[in-house]
Design an enzyme around this catalytic site. Structure first.
Site, PDB file in Angstrom:
ATOM      1  N   LYS A   1       0.849  -1.197   0.000  1.00 17.56           N
ATOM      2  CA  LYS A   1       0.000   0.000   0.000  1.00 17.56           C
ATOM      3  C   LYS A   1       0.878   1.238   0.000  1.00 17.56           C
ATOM      4  CE  LYS A   1      -1.756   2.596   3.132  1.00 17.56           C
ATOM      5  NZ  LYS A   1      -1.736   3.925   2.432  1.00 17.56           N
TER       6      LYS A   1
ATOM      7  N   GLU B   1      10.890   0.827   9.729  1.00 13.31           N
ATOM      8  CA  GLU B   1      11.908   1.851   9.470  1.00 13.31           C
ATOM      9  C   GLU B   1      11.210   3.183   9.673  1.00 13.31           C
ATOM     10  OE1 GLU B   1      13.798   4.700   8.479  1.00 13.31           O
ATOM     11  OE2 GLU B   1      13.446   4.223   6.362  1.00 13.31           O
TER      12      GLU B   1
ATOM     13  N   CYS C   1      14.362  10.592   6.275  1.00 12.84           N
ATOM     14  CA  CYS C   1      14.580  10.155   7.651  1.00 12.84           C
ATOM     15  C   CYS C   1      16.046  10.190   8.058  1.00 12.84           C
ATOM     16  CB  CYS C   1      14.000   8.762   7.871  1.00 12.84           C
ATOM     17  SG  CYS C   1      14.569   7.533   6.689  1.00 12.84           S
TER      18      CYS C   1
ATOM     19  N   GLU D   1      11.371  15.117  15.373  1.00 14.34           N
ATOM     20  CA  GLU D   1      11.751  15.185  13.963  1.00 14.34           C
ATOM     21  C   GLU D   1      10.814  16.153  13.232  1.00 14.34           C
ATOM     22  OE1 GLU D   1      12.812  12.037  10.432  1.00 14.34           O
ATOM     23  OE2 GLU D   1      11.002  11.688  11.594  1.00 14.34           O
TER      24      GLU D   1
END
Length: 467
Positions: free
Chosen positions: A176, A249, A283, A373
């Site tokens: 997806k 991840e 990331c 973040e």
């Protein structure tokens, strides 16, 4: 092929959602709607998982050579249709075409070719007699049907990072893509259909509800996700009920340690393009600059100057969607009084979801903008006095994906690579990935590895056989 709208790909055929539901697709560079994609529901997820389950019975028994040929064929096809993939990817992401076509696309085909070779080179110990009269050996077998969920920052690259090792190991997949960026993944499924049997690679487009249906589906044996920490927690919780294997991840918030022996101008020149590439939506992007006090001011000045030169639409792209733009703006609007925006801080003129490359100084370790973040074109700069303090500040967040160290002292660099609690450490560079080396983190950055033989082994299970 580039003009074909994204569709679900189930059992070897393209199809809309069973309900007919769709989602608008917006070009982030213009803010204009440019298409629609299926919004899949239970019937679509059931059909895709059934197709993957049926295909697994045959695909799991194919030889490594067969899997290699399939992946090599897909890599060649991606190159053949490079223009179509570039149009599909940049239409959904708004990123500059040249950055995708010359920077990302070659890495994508390299990953496919790496796992094509890795399929024929599974490692394992030699058979031996660990008890008298019996011989033990290990089998590496595929896991089964894999549910894979990819993010919107690198749609095609992340799809390949998930698909290639799973297929190389003999698994089947239901993938997806992010709801805002499905086009290049749908095109990948269409192209791959000429090289994979029906049902080996299925794509269901949709939103978070689609993802929840997929991760909780009883036919799924492993769930692999690249996304935010929040998304990883939700997926892990949904998968726990069925005791599914989980591969996560997640976020990064990467520190950069600049020691006093590093050239501040040259280091800033090397890091600025990496920090703001893809509008900082990466990331592993360098986000927290920790600079020795002796070179702090010179580095800060140089970094701000390089950031100010970057041009929207040419040197960096937009944020992916209005919600992400609002999230980035929120970090800056909530800055404490002691923090200072040195350059940027606003939106450039023109359409789309662009944000200026921004440098924030005078921050403290417990500030929100340091601890969380941002996932945008915003970096912070802090000073440190010695090596011990630098390492403490670098590790003083919940993430642990990547870091870099800039120094001419080999011993100091090696101490840092040993001490930093991250899955990746670069020395005098940042952001470079290769297919042969693992990509994964620790702590709130998740667990499991993409790329490398480690990534392939994550999609296998071990069976002990005694004769």
């Amino acid at each position: 092929m580039a003009d074909t709208p994204p569709l679900n790909h189930i059992a070897g055929t393209d199809r809309p959602a069973a309900s007919g539901a769709t989602t608008e697709l917006t070009d982030p560079a213009t803010g204009r709607v440019h298409g629609r994609a299926p919004r899949s529901g239970p019937a679509d997820v059931d059909a895709a998982c059934a197709a993957a389950t049926a295909a697994y019975a045959h695909w799991s028994t194919t030889t490594p050579a067969e899997r290699q040929r399939a992946l090599l064929g897909i890599a060649d096809a991606v190159e053949e249709h490079a223009e179509a993939f570039t149009a599909a990817e940049t239409g959904d992401t708004g990123k500059p075409r040249h950055q995708f076509s010359t920077g990302e696309l070659p890495a994508i085909t390299d990953t496919l070719r790496f796992f094509a070779g890795a399929a024929r080179n599974l490692p394992g110990p030699a058979a031996a007699e660990y008890t008298e009269g019996r011989t033990s050996l290990l089998r590496r077998e595929p896991v089964g049907v894999c549910a894979q969920i990819t993010p919107w920052n690198y749609p095609l690259m992340m799809a390949v990072w998930k698909l290639a090792p799973a297929v190389a190991a003999g698994n089947t997949t239901v993938l997806k893509p992010a709801d805002t960026t499905p086009s290049s993944t749908a095109l990948l499924a269409r192209v791959a259909a000429a090289h994979l049997p029906p049902g080996v690679f299925n794509v269901v487009c949709g939103d978070r509800d689609t993802g929840r249906l997929l991760t909780a589906h009883p036919d799924v044996a492993l769930v692999a996700v690249t996304g935010s920490v929040r998304a990883g927690r939700q997926v892990a919780a949904a998968a726990a009920a069925g005791l599914k294997r989980v591969h996560l991840e997640l976020g990064g918030n990467a520190p950069v340690i600049v020691h006093e022996d590093a050239d501040p101008e040259a280091t800033a020149a090397a890091l600025a393009p990496v920090a703001y590439y893809n509008a900082g939506q990466d990331c592993t992007a360098p986000t927290r600059f920790l600079v020795h006090r002796r070179v702090h001011d010179a580095f800060l000045t140089a970094l701000a100057a390089h950031a100010a030169k970057l041009r929207p639409g040419t040197d960096y792209g937009p944020l992916n969607n209005p919600a992400q733009l609002a999230a980035v703006r929120g970090f800056l609007e909530r800055l404490p009084e002691h923090a200072a925006i040195v350059t940027g801080g606003g939106r450039p003129p023109g359409p789309g979801f662009f944000h200026e490359p921004t440098v924030v100084a005078n921050v403290r370790q417990d500030d929100e903008i340091v601890q969380e973040e941002v996932f945008g074109p915003v970096v912070t700069v802090q000073s440190f006095s010695d090596e011990e303090e630098a390492l403490r500040l670098a590790d003083g967040v919940r993430h642990g994906l990547a870091a870099s160290v800039w120094t001419t002292d080999h011993d100091r660099a090696m101490r840092a690579t040993r001490s930093l609690r991250t899955g990746i450490v670069w020395v005098n560079t940042h952001g470079t990935t290769v297919s042969e080396m693992p990509h994964g983190g620790t702590g709130q950055s998740g667990y499991g590895s993409d790329l490398s033989m480690a990534g392939l082994l994550d999609y296998t299970r071990v069976k002990h056989v005694m004769l």
